[in-house]
Design an enzyme around this catalytic site. Structure first.
Site, PDB file in Angstrom:
ATOM      1  N   LYS A 126       0.830  -1.216   0.000  1.00  0.00           N
ATOM      2  CA  LYS A 126       0.000   0.000   0.000  1.00  0.00           C
ATOM      3  C   LYS A 126       0.864   1.267   0.000  1.00  0.00           C
ATOM      4  O   LYS A 126       0.627   2.183  -0.777  1.00  0.00           O
ATOM      5  CB  LYS A 126      -0.943   0.017   1.218  1.00  0.00           C
ATOM      6  N   ARG A 158      -9.577   0.364   9.173  1.00  0.00           N
ATOM      7  CA  ARG A 158      -9.148  -1.005   9.421  1.00  0.00           C
ATOM      8  C   ARG A 158     -10.169  -1.770  10.250  1.00  0.00           C
ATOM      9  O   ARG A 158      -9.933  -2.952  10.550  1.00  0.00           O
ATOM     10  CB  ARG A 158      -7.839  -0.976  10.214  1.00  0.00           C
ATOM     11  N   ARG A 169      11.489  -1.423  11.968  1.00  0.00           N
ATOM     12  CA  ARG A 169      10.167  -1.544  12.593  1.00  0.00           C
ATOM     13  C   ARG A 169      10.101  -2.795  13.461  1.00  0.00           C
ATOM     14  O   ARG A 169      10.238  -3.897  12.963  1.00  0.00           O
ATOM     15  CB  ARG A 169       9.085  -1.615  11.514  1.00  0.00           C
ATOM     16  N   ARG A 195      -0.579  -9.622  13.408  1.00  0.00           N
ATOM     17  CA  ARG A 195      -1.167  -8.593  12.536  1.00  0.00           C
ATOM     18  C   ARG A 195      -2.115  -9.223  11.522  1.00  0.00           C
ATOM     19  O   ARG A 195      -3.135  -8.650  11.183  1.00  0.00           O
ATOM     20  CB  ARG A 195      -0.063  -7.800  11.835  1.00  0.00           C
ATOM     21  N   ARG A 200      11.667  -6.847   4.961  1.00  0.00           N
ATOM     22  CA  ARG A 200      11.594  -5.416   5.259  1.00  0.00           C
ATOM     23  C   ARG A 200      12.125  -5.140   6.666  1.00  0.00           C
ATOM     24  O   ARG A 200      12.776  -4.134   6.906  1.00  0.00           O
ATOM     25  CB  ARG A 200      10.129  -4.951   5.134  1.00  0.00           C
TER      26      ARG A 200
HETATM   27  N1  LIG Z   1      -6.410   2.322  11.067  1.00  0.00           N
HETATM   28  C1  LIG Z   1      -5.708   1.807  12.090  1.00  0.00           C
HETATM   29  N2  LIG Z   1      -6.348   1.370  13.193  1.00  0.00           N
HETATM   30  C2  LIG Z   1      -5.668   0.847  14.223  1.00  0.00           C
HETATM   31  N3  LIG Z   1      -4.339   0.689  14.236  1.00  0.00           N
HETATM   32  C3  LIG Z   1      -3.650   1.099  13.161  1.00  0.00           C
HETATM   33  C4  LIG Z   1      -4.297   1.695  12.033  1.00  0.00           C
HETATM   34  N4  LIG Z   1      -3.350   2.020  11.111  1.00  0.00           N
HETATM   35  C5  LIG Z   1      -2.167   1.638  11.631  1.00  0.00           C
HETATM   36  N5  LIG Z   1      -2.339   1.096  12.865  1.00  0.00           N
HETATM   37  C6  LIG Z   1      -1.256   0.556  13.735  1.00  0.00           C
HETATM   38  O1  LIG Z   1      -0.001   0.694  13.074  1.00  0.00           O
HETATM   39  C7  LIG Z   1       0.568  -0.584  12.750  1.00  0.00           C
HETATM   40  C8  LIG Z   1       1.321  -0.491  11.423  1.00  0.00           C
HETATM   41  O2  LIG Z   1       0.430  -0.107  10.395  1.00  0.00           O
HETATM   42  P1  LIG Z   1       0.916   0.030   8.874  1.00  0.00           P
HETATM   43  O3  LIG Z   1       2.100   0.886   8.778  1.00  0.00           O
HETATM   44  O4  LIG Z   1      -0.271   0.389   8.052  1.00  0.00           O
HETATM   45  O5  LIG Z   1       1.495  -1.393   8.535  1.00  0.00           O
HETATM   46  P2  LIG Z   1       1.107  -2.707   7.831  1.00  0.00           P
HETATM   47  O6  LIG Z   1      -0.099  -2.518   6.983  1.00  0.00           O
HETATM   48  O7  LIG Z   1       2.342  -3.016   7.037  1.00  0.00           O
HETATM   49  O8  LIG Z   1       0.890  -3.650   8.955  1.00  0.00           O
HETATM   50  C9  LIG Z   1      -0.614  -1.547  12.783  1.00  0.00           C
HETATM   51  O9  LIG Z   1      -0.217  -2.878  13.029  1.00  0.00           O
HETATM   52  C10 LIG Z   1      -1.431  -0.946  13.941  1.00  0.00           C
HETATM   53  O10 LIG Z   1      -0.884  -1.261  15.197  1.00  0.00           O
END
Ligand SMILES: Nc1ncnc2c1ncn2[C@@H]1O[C@H](COP(=O)(O)OP(=O)(O)O)[C@@H](O)[C@H]1O
Length: 190
Positions: A14, A89, A134, A146, A128
């Site tokens: 994404k 999400r 991270r 996740r 990654r």
């Molecule tokens: N919309 C959201 N609602 C709740 N937690 C979120 C949201 N967006 C991101 N997070 C938090 O940030 C973390 C990393 O998100 P992101 O960078 O989008 O990574 P990825 O999609 O690669 O897991 C998620 O695992 C969560 O803990």
């Protein structure tokens, strides 16, 4: 004005695709993951709160995330449209987003999903994790958590947007350019 939700499992690409799409369609890119990481880096109150959830691979609570997202949208009143990445999400987040946009006489134009197989994605994330720093990418257990969060809380959004006739999916496996091309085809036809 177009508002696009970029949808997909962790590691689906994404963020990478958003970098291309935001320029091509003149959209404001809002990545909730990036915003949380920025706050963690700057040790803000929001960052300290989010960190406890993110480090485990859990979702940050809806109230916190929704409020943060709305304030980011409000910081860009002249935007020609938004590219939401990593948000919504949960169903509660999607409902809040619909209501919020409606209050501004706007709506979501489309949700576009990047599809890819779990095993490929887990490998991508571990790769990654070697360079991203991270913590949630460096431990297979956190990565699996996740995916569990995704399957339980995020996957139902496909049905939510499908019921509104707004859900599109493209194959997320291929070169970056190939995937951008597939996404562009969907967006150009909206
Ligand atoms: N919309 C959201 N609602 C709740 N937690 C979120 C949201 N967006 C991101 N997070 C938090 O940030 C973390 C990393 O998100 P992101 O960078 O989008 O990574 P990825 O999609 O690669 O897991 C998620 O695992 C969560 O803990």
């Amino acid at each position: 004005m177009i508002n696009i939700v970029l949808f997909g499992k962790p590691g689906a690409g994404k963020g990478t695709q958003a970098e291309f799409l935001k320029g091509k369609y003149n959209l404001t890119h809002l990545s909730t993951g990036d915003i949380f990481r920025f706050n963690i880096k700057n040790d803000t109150e929001l960052g300290q709160l989010a960190k406890t959830f993110m480090d485990k691979g859990d979702l940050v609570p809806d109230e916190v995330t929704i409020q943060m997202l709305q304030s980011e949208v409000d910081k860009n009143p002249h935007s020609a449209g938004f590219l939401f990445d990593g948000f919504p999400r949960t169903i509660a987040q999607a409902e809040a987003l619909d209501k919020f946009l409606e209050s501004k006489e706007q709506n979501i134009t489309a949700t576009v999903a990047l599809e890819a197989d779990d095993e490929i994605l887990v490998q991508r994330l571990l790769e990654r994790g070697k360079t991203s720093g991270r913590p949630d990418d460096q431990d297979e257990e956190k990565i699996r958590n996740r995916y569990q969060e995704y399957n339980e809380k995020t996957a139902p959004l496909m049905q939510y947007y499908n019921a509104q006739g707004k859900f599109y999916a493209v194959n997320g496996i291929g070169s970056i350019e190939e995937v951008t091309e597939r996404l562009s085809k969907v967006i150009d036809n909206l």
